[in-house]
Scaffold this motif. Structure first.
Motif, short mmCIF file in Angstrom:
data_model
loop_
_atom_site.label_atom_id
_atom_site.label_comp_id
_atom_site.label_asym_id
_atom_site.label_seq_id
_atom_site.Cartn_x
_atom_site.Cartn_y
_atom_site.Cartn_z
N ALA A 130 -27.20 -34.40 -1.38
CA ALA A 130 -27.12 -33.11 -2.09
C ALA A 130 -25.66 -32.66 -2.21
O ALA A 130 -25.23 -32.17 -3.26
CB ALA A 130 -27.94 -32.05 -1.34
N ARG A 203 -26.28 -22.43 2.00
CA ARG A 203 -27.60 -22.58 1.38
C ARG A 203 -28.03 -21.24 0.79
O ARG A 203 -27.84 -20.20 1.40
CB ARG A 203 -28.63 -23.01 2.41
N THR A 207 -33.89 -20.06 -2.09
CA THR A 207 -34.36 -21.38 -2.54
C THR A 207 -34.06 -22.49 -1.53
O THR A 207 -34.63 -23.58 -1.59
CB THR A 207 -33.69 -21.78 -3.87
N GLU A 209 -31.43 -24.09 -1.52
CA GLU A 209 -30.52 -25.05 -2.18
C GLU A 209 -29.08 -24.83 -1.76
O GLU A 209 -28.66 -23.70 -1.51
CB GLU A 209 -30.62 -24.88 -3.70
#
Ligand code: 13P
Ligand code: SF4
Length: 360
Positions: A130, A203, A207, A209
C-alpha cells in the motif's frame, strides 16, 4: 568472526560461570546452569550444530553456550556463512528467519515457539504494498526487525548498526525520497543524522486507508516513516536521563537508536547493542547508563568489572526473555522449533539482505 569455546566438564563450566556471574545469578542456580550448559555443548558437537546468541540473552545462557554472540548485523553475517547442519538461534523469530533466508540448506531452530517483536508485528507485506502504491518508484528500506514477507517487498534491509550507512549510500545514489520502515524512532534518528526530513503517512480514521503524509514545502530530502515502535525502548524517557545525571553527574549515557529522538538527543552515544558494548569496552573505567534491554547490562558488567553499569531493570524484552538455557537444550534435543521461509518470499527478501551486506 571468532568462535567462542567452552570447557566440557561441569566443574570447569561452573567455575567459569561463577567468575563472570557470581554477582548476578545465585550460586545454586549457577551449578544447575553449568550442568545444562555442558549437555548443550555436548549435543552441539554430536549434531554438528552451532548456537548464535543475541546480546540480550539471559547471562547464564550468554556466557555458556553460544559459538557467536552479537547484534543483529553480526549474527546475520555469521549465519550466512555457517557450515553447520543446524543453527540454533537464541534470539527472536525475525532473526532466525533471517538466518534461514541467508542459509536455506541448514536447519534453523528457534528455542521458543513464539519469539515475537513489537516492531516486526507492526507491519506486514500488504502494508508495504500500500505504501509503494502511495509513493511509486520510491526506494524502500526496512529495519531488519520485520518478517520475511516485509523484507521481500523492500529494496534494502538495514540494522541499528548500519542504518545511517545504508541511507547515506542511497543519498549518494541521488535518491531524494526514501521509505524507511517500520521503526518510527530509528527512522527519525537516522533522518536527523543524514539531514532528511521525516514524515509519517497516517490511516484515514473512517476508511482505514493510508493517506500520503504532508511534506514541508522546500524539504529537499524526505524520509517516509511508519509508526512501529519497540515496546521496550519506547519506555525510556528524557526524565530517566535527567534523573540519572542528577544522581551520578559523571555518568555516560548510551541509548539504542530504537529509543525516541528526545532520548537519543540527550544521550552521549547511540548505537547498536554491539556498538554500545564496544564503546564501554574501549573505556578503561567509568559509570554507564544503558538505555536498552536489561540483560545486556549484566552481560557487559560481568566481562568488565572495573566499569559500573547502571541499568533500568524494570525494562525487559518479554520476547527475548522467553529463551533460556533450558529451552536451548530442549531445542537441540527435540530439534524444535524449525524455522521455514516460503521459497518465493525468501528469494525476494534475500535480495534486500544481500544489498545491505554488500554496503558493509
Ligand atoms: P541490535 O541489532 O542492535 O542488536 O538490536 C536488536 C534489537 O532487537 C534491539 O531491540
Ligand atoms: Fe523487538 Fe524491542 Fe524486543 Fe528488540 S527489544 S526484540 S525491538 S520488542
Amino acid at each position: 568472526m571468532s568462535v567462542i569455546t567452552y570447557p566440557d566438564t561441569v566443574s570447569a563450566t561452573y567455575e567459569r560461570l561463577k567468575e563472570r556471574l557470581a554477582d548476578v545469578v545465585p550460586d545454586v542456580e549457577l551449578r544447575m546452569k553449568a550442568e545444562t550448559a555442558v549437555e548443550v555443548n555436548r549435543l552441539k558437537k554430536e549434531k554438528n550444530a552451532i548456537i548464535l546468541g543475541h546480546n540480550y540473552m539471559e547471562p547464564a545462557l550468554f556466557h555458556s553456550v553460544p559459538d557467536y554472540t552479537g547484534d543483529s548485523l553480526y549474527l546475520a553475517r555469521v549465519s550466512a556463512k555457517a557450515q553447520a547442519d543446524i543453527i540454533v538461534f537464541c534470539g527472536v523469530r525475525f532473526m532466525a528467519e533471517t538466518a534461514k533466508t541467508l542459509n536455506p540448506t541448514r536447519k534453523v531452530l528457534l528455542p521458543s515457539a513464539k519469539g515475537g517483536c513489537s516492531l516486526a508485528e507492526s507491519i506486514n507485506g500488504a502494508d508495504v504494498r500500500a505504501l509503494k502504491k502511495l509513493y511509486p518508484g520510491v526506494v524502500t528500506v526496512t529495519y531488519i526487525n520485520c518478517y520475511a514477507e516485509v523484507k521481500a517487498e523492500c529494496d534494502y534491509v538495514c540494522t541499528s548498526g548500519n542504518a545511517e550507512a545504508v541511507v547515506k549510500h542511497l543519498l549518494k545514489e541521488e535518491h531524494r525520497k526514501i521509505i524507511f520502515l517500520p521503526d518510527e524512532y530509528l527512522a527519525a534518528n537516522t533522518a536527523r543524522e543524514t539531514g532528511m526530513t521525516i514524515v509519517y503517512p497516517e490511516r484515514d480514521a473512517a476508511t482505514g486507508e493510508l493517506r500520503p503524509a504532508k511534506e514541508p514545502p522546500g524539504a529537499a530530502l524526505v524520509m517516509i516513516g511508519w509508526r512501529g515502535r519497540c515496546e521496550v525502548h519506547d519506555k525510556f524517557t528524557p526524565q530517566d536521563i535527567t534523573n540519572a545525571r542528577k544522581q551520578f553527574p559523571d555518568v555516560t549515557v548510551l541509548a539504542h537508536p530504537e529509543c525516541s529522538p528526545e532520548v537519543v538527543a540527550l544521550a552521549d552515544y547511540a548505537g547498536s547493542t554491539t556498538q554500545m558494548i564496544k564503546y564501554v569496552e574501549n573505556m578503561k573505567s567509568g559509570r554507564y547508563l544503558l538505555l536498552t534491554e536489561c540483560s545486556m547490562g549484566d552481560n557487559i558488567a560481568s566481562k568488565n568489572p572495573q566499569r559500573e553499569m547502571i541499568r533500568l531493570c524494570s525494562v525487559r524484552c518479554p520476547h527475548m526473555n522467553e529463551i533460556t538455557l533450558e529451552d536451548t537444550l530442549a531445542s537441540l534435543k527435540n530439534e524444535q522449533y524449525v524455522i521455514e521461509v516460503d521459497e518465493g518470499i525468501r528469494k525476494r527478501s534475500i535480495q534486500a539482505l544481500d544489498r545491505m551486506l554488500a554496503i558493509g
